[in-house]
Scaffold this motif. Structure first.
Motif, PDB file in Angstrom:
ATOM      1  N   LYS A 341      -2.995  -4.688   0.213  1.00  0.00           N
ATOM      2  CA  LYS A 341      -2.444  -6.023  -0.037  1.00  0.00           C
ATOM      3  C   LYS A 341      -3.297  -7.128   0.581  1.00  0.00           C
ATOM      4  CE  LYS A 341       2.243  -4.141  -0.180  1.00  0.00           C
ATOM      5  NZ  LYS A 341       3.551  -4.054   0.488  1.00  0.00           N
ATOM      6  N   GLN A 342      -4.126  -6.752   1.548  1.00  0.00           N
ATOM      7  CA  GLN A 342      -5.028  -7.713   2.168  1.00  0.00           C
ATOM      8  C   GLN A 342      -6.365  -7.788   1.449  1.00  0.00           C
ATOM      9  OE1 GLN A 342      -5.163  -6.196   6.166  1.00  0.00           O
ATOM     10  NE2 GLN A 342      -3.168  -7.042   6.722  1.00  0.00           N
ATOM     11  N   SER A 374       2.392   0.916  -0.753  1.00  0.00           N
ATOM     12  CA  SER A 374       2.130   0.846  -2.186  1.00  0.00           C
ATOM     13  C   SER A 374       3.041  -0.226  -2.798  1.00  0.00           C
ATOM     14  CB  SER A 374       2.375   2.197  -2.841  1.00  0.00           C
ATOM     15  OG  SER A 374       3.745   2.491  -2.905  1.00  0.00           O
ATOM     16  N   SER A 375       2.560  -0.859  -3.904  1.00  0.00           N
ATOM     17  CA  SER A 375       1.378  -0.376  -4.559  1.00  0.00           C
ATOM     18  C   SER A 375       0.124  -1.042  -4.003  1.00  0.00           C
ATOM     19  CB  SER A 375       1.468  -0.648  -6.065  1.00  0.00           C
ATOM     20  OG  SER A 375       1.592  -2.044  -6.319  1.00  0.00           O
ATOM     21  N   VAL A 376      -0.949  -0.219  -4.038  1.00  0.00           N
ATOM     22  CA  VAL A 376      -2.277  -0.734  -3.754  1.00  0.00           C
ATOM     23  C   VAL A 376      -3.002  -0.808  -5.099  1.00  0.00           C
ATOM     24  CG1 VAL A 376      -2.259   0.235  -1.430  1.00  0.00           C
ATOM     25  CG2 VAL A 376      -3.212   1.584  -3.301  1.00  0.00           C
ATOM     26  N   TRP A 377      -4.257  -1.248  -5.067  1.00  0.00           N
ATOM     27  CA  TRP A 377      -4.957  -1.484  -6.336  1.00  0.00           C
ATOM     28  C   TRP A 377      -6.247  -0.674  -6.431  1.00  0.00           C
ATOM     29  CZ3 TRP A 377      -2.796  -4.179 -10.257  1.00  0.00           C
ATOM     30  CH2 TRP A 377      -1.715  -5.017  -9.947  1.00  0.00           C
ATOM     31  N   MET A 378      -6.458  -0.073  -7.590  1.00  0.00           N
ATOM     32  CA  MET A 378      -7.734   0.534  -7.918  1.00  0.00           C
ATOM     33  C   MET A 378      -8.539  -0.507  -8.697  1.00  0.00           C
ATOM     34  SD  MET A 378      -8.441   4.252  -9.673  1.00  0.00           S
ATOM     35  CE  MET A 378      -8.336   3.842 -11.418  1.00  0.00           C
ATOM     36  N   ILE A 379      -9.683  -0.900  -8.144  1.00  0.00           N
ATOM     37  CA  ILE A 379     -10.531  -1.928  -8.738  1.00  0.00           C
ATOM     38  C   ILE A 379     -11.770  -1.249  -9.309  1.00  0.00           C
ATOM     39  CG2 ILE A 379     -11.770  -4.088  -8.337  1.00  0.00           C
ATOM     40  CD1 ILE A 379      -8.783  -4.347  -7.777  1.00  0.00           C
ATOM     41  N   GLN A 417      -2.741 -11.335  -7.673  1.00  0.00           N
ATOM     42  CA  GLN A 417      -2.175 -12.013  -6.499  1.00  0.00           C
ATOM     43  C   GLN A 417      -2.727 -11.456  -5.185  1.00  0.00           C
ATOM     44  OE1 GLN A 417       2.088 -11.652  -7.336  1.00  0.00           O
ATOM     45  NE2 GLN A 417       2.074 -13.719  -8.194  1.00  0.00           N
ATOM     46  N   LEU A 418      -4.044 -11.260  -5.154  1.00  0.00           N
ATOM     47  CA  LEU A 418      -4.744 -10.933  -3.917  1.00  0.00           C
ATOM     48  C   LEU A 418      -5.590 -12.132  -3.510  1.00  0.00           C
ATOM     49  CD1 LEU A 418      -5.992  -7.256  -4.471  1.00  0.00           C
ATOM     50  CD2 LEU A 418      -3.927  -8.036  -3.287  1.00  0.00           C
ATOM     51  N   ASP A 419      -5.967 -12.175  -2.234  1.00  0.00           N
ATOM     52  CA  ASP A 419      -6.817 -13.253  -1.726  1.00  0.00           C
ATOM     53  C   ASP A 419      -8.181 -13.180  -2.415  1.00  0.00           C
ATOM     54  OD1 ASP A 419      -8.664 -14.761  -0.244  1.00  0.00           O
ATOM     55  OD2 ASP A 419      -7.557 -14.480   1.612  1.00  0.00           O
ATOM     56  N   PRO A 420      -8.543 -14.173  -3.233  1.00  0.00           N
ATOM     57  CA  PRO A 420      -9.815 -14.110  -3.972  1.00  0.00           C
ATOM     58  C   PRO A 420     -11.029 -14.034  -3.068  1.00  0.00           C
ATOM     59  CG  PRO A 420      -8.382 -15.802  -4.889  1.00  0.00           C
ATOM     60  CD  PRO A 420      -7.764 -15.368  -3.596  1.00  0.00           C
TER      61      PRO A 420
END
Length: 558
Positions: A341-342, A374-379, A417-420
């Protein structure tokens, strides 16, 4: 305790088995073969439980199929390997020896007395094969294809996984195959030939049918019936119409009804964190665990589960719910990272599906939070999308609407919605080293499992920059293939009481019992191997015990 007077038995038998997965069916077969009369009760309207839903692979050291191929193994090597993984946190160290010694015997018995047959999938080794005692091949066994039509009217009652094609593990049934033989798939579908977990459940159930063992579906066990000396002598079940069905068990009851991952209250009570997306049949609500606790069972391994990252394609449903899909090996490949999330990396993305989700529960003392919840993100970038199957998104297909995509990392961060600034910095940091196929932050590319998962193609297959747009993000959730805590058991599968004594007439196996390997997952089939083995031991023992008197005026429900 609830006392019901003047209740008469509706059915009398020797052994009642609760559940119809691998552990349950194996215990039923063994109990019958000792001369016992057996009845199977299944809560769902389908047979096979979590086993049929799975890859169906048992992990069994020193098995007959290894020996046939000249693959060496020994009790000592297996124990060295297992104890390294358990780290002394297994519930009962002696049961490791019991598992190793009897797992191979169980495989022999099923091979010789049932339609159950396996093969060694070439190159499919232990997940930590580089550790002492680990093996590069042979302990994970692949069920042979099974013709469901052999089950007659039961052919359409064996539970299926909605994703797996009718291919064996060796043929690519549970991985991302480079070249699926679609003609073979079509032929098997036309002839109702199945593979993997459904093949294992189907062939076991054929052994049940061959023995004339009756099975009642849509008939959940609700309460254990005990006599005034504390022995389990039967079950109160519930019919499809909702009426009580009292079944006497003159020798005993085997609880093999799966875990409790779908029971939010039990998960909240026992696990270290939430399982937001269970990856098993939704009937696994801990019924057996509750019955065992009511009977006074001691518990073991209750904080553990068979952890697994979960992915959701919202267009796919199973039994009226969105289907929580099993692991995507794409996360272990180049051009991909996972962030929390960070917007920071937090894990070696190539670690095993059992190990990776453990990082979701990390506690940060400074922020008083769990940043990896979770949830976390797969980029990932277009390079990875063009190269492999990602969840249900095949190479060459347009990304579906449920997959966020953007022309830049910054725009992608804004969409999810993560810190760009932070996501850009995270990707830049990763790319700086990924161009040289190294990862100083999380040592990606160092684990045997990730090398295996990427076909041993070298670091360039595991580490590569995220640089070619468009860029994509997929949420990764806290999943579980099942819980593996439950009543404590001994070498016969008998349930142990809070006082440390055997509860007469009560047995448990599979995910309904404590996991004998603790939190360890030695390789593919680390769930099913012990489940079948202790189902075998429980059935063998309960089938041989002396029948008890069950003709009583008062029935005491635990």
């Amino acid at each position: 305790m609830v006392i019901r007077k003047n209740v008469k038995w509706d059915v009398e038998t020797d052994v009642v088995v609760l559940g119809s997965g691998g552990a349950a069916l194996t215990s039923a077969i063994l109990a019958h073969d000792q001369g016992a009369e057996v009845l199977i009760l299944e809560k769902a309207d389908q047979i096979g439980g979590t086993t049929a839903f799975s890859g169906g692979i048992p992990w069994i050291p020193n098995n007959r199929y290894m020996k046939e191929l000249g693959l060496g193994d020994s009790h000592e090597e297996a124990k060295t390997y297992i104890t390294k993984l358990t780290g002394g946190k297994e519930p009962d160290p002696e049961l490791i020896d019991v598992f190793i010694e009897n797992g191979a015997k169980m495989i022999d018995y099923l091979h010789e007395h049932t339609p159950v047959k396996f093969a060694v999938p070439k190159g499919y080794g232990d997940y930590y094969a580089d550790l002492p005692g680990g093996k590069q091949e042979g302990r994970s066994l692949d069920p042979l294809p099974f013709p469901l039509n052999d089950l007659g009217e039961w052919a359409d009652k064996i539970r299926r996984n909605p994703i797996f094609p009718p291919l064996t593990l060796a043929e690519g049934g549970a991985v991302d195959p480079a070249d699926i033989d679609f003609n073979l798939v079509a032929t098997r579908m036309e002839n109702n030939i199945t593979t993997m977990g459904r093949a294992l459940a189907g062939s076991l159930f054929k052994g049940v049918l061959d023995r004339g063992i009756p099975a009642l579906t849509k008939t959940p066990g609700k309460e254990l019936v005990m006599d005034d000396e504390g022995a389990v002598i039967g079950v109160r079940a519930e019919t499809e119409e909702g009426t009580d069905l009292f079944i006497a068990a003159k020798k005993g009851v085997v609880i093999a009804s799966g875990g409790f991952e779908w029971n939010k209250e039990l998960v909240r009570s026992f696990l270290k964190g939430a399982i937001t997306h269970p990856q098993s049949p939704s009937y696994n609500e801990g019924d057996g665990l509750i019955m065992a606790m009511e009977a006074g069972a001691a518990l073991g391994n209750m904080s553990e589960a068979w952890w697994s990252p979960a992915y959701v394609d919202p267009t796919i449903e199973y039994e009226g719910k969105v289907y929580n899909q099993i692991d995507s090996q794409a996360r272990a490949m180049a051009n991909c990272i996972m962030v929390n999330k960070q917007a920071k990396r937090f894990v070696n993305e190539g670690s095993t599906y059992m190990d990776l989700p453990k990082s979701f529960y990390t506690y940060d003392q400074n922020s008083q939070s769990h940043p990896n919840d979770s949830s976390v993100w797969m980029i990932f970038d277009q390079q990875l999308k063009d190269r492999t199957l990602i969840v249900t998104m095949a190479p060459g297909e347009d990304a579906p609407d449920w997959v966020p995509q953007a022309a830049s990392i910054r725009e992608l961060a804004e969409k999810i919605q993560l810190d760009p600034d932070q996501l850009e910095a995270t990707v830049e940091r990763y790319n700086q080293h990924a161009v040289n196929h190294v990862d100083p932050d999380f040592n990606r590319g160092s684990l045997h499992f990730e090398k295996f998962a990427t076909g041993f193609k070298g670091p360039e297959a595991m580490i590569g920059p995220i640089e070619k747009g468009p860029f994509y993000a997929i949420p990764v959730h806290a999943g579980s293939l099942g819980t593996n805590g439950g009543p404590r058991i001994n070498e016969h599968g008998q349930v142990i009481s809070l006082r440390g004594n055997v509860i007469p007439g009560l047995y448990a196996a599979g995910n309904a019992a404590m996991g004998v390997l603790g939190g360890a997952y030695p390789g593919a089939g680390g769930t099913i191997g012990p489940a079948l083995t202790f189902g075998y031991l429980a059935g063998k023992h309960v089938g041989n015990v002396e029948s008890r008197s069950i003709h009583i005026e008062e029935i005491v429900l635990a």
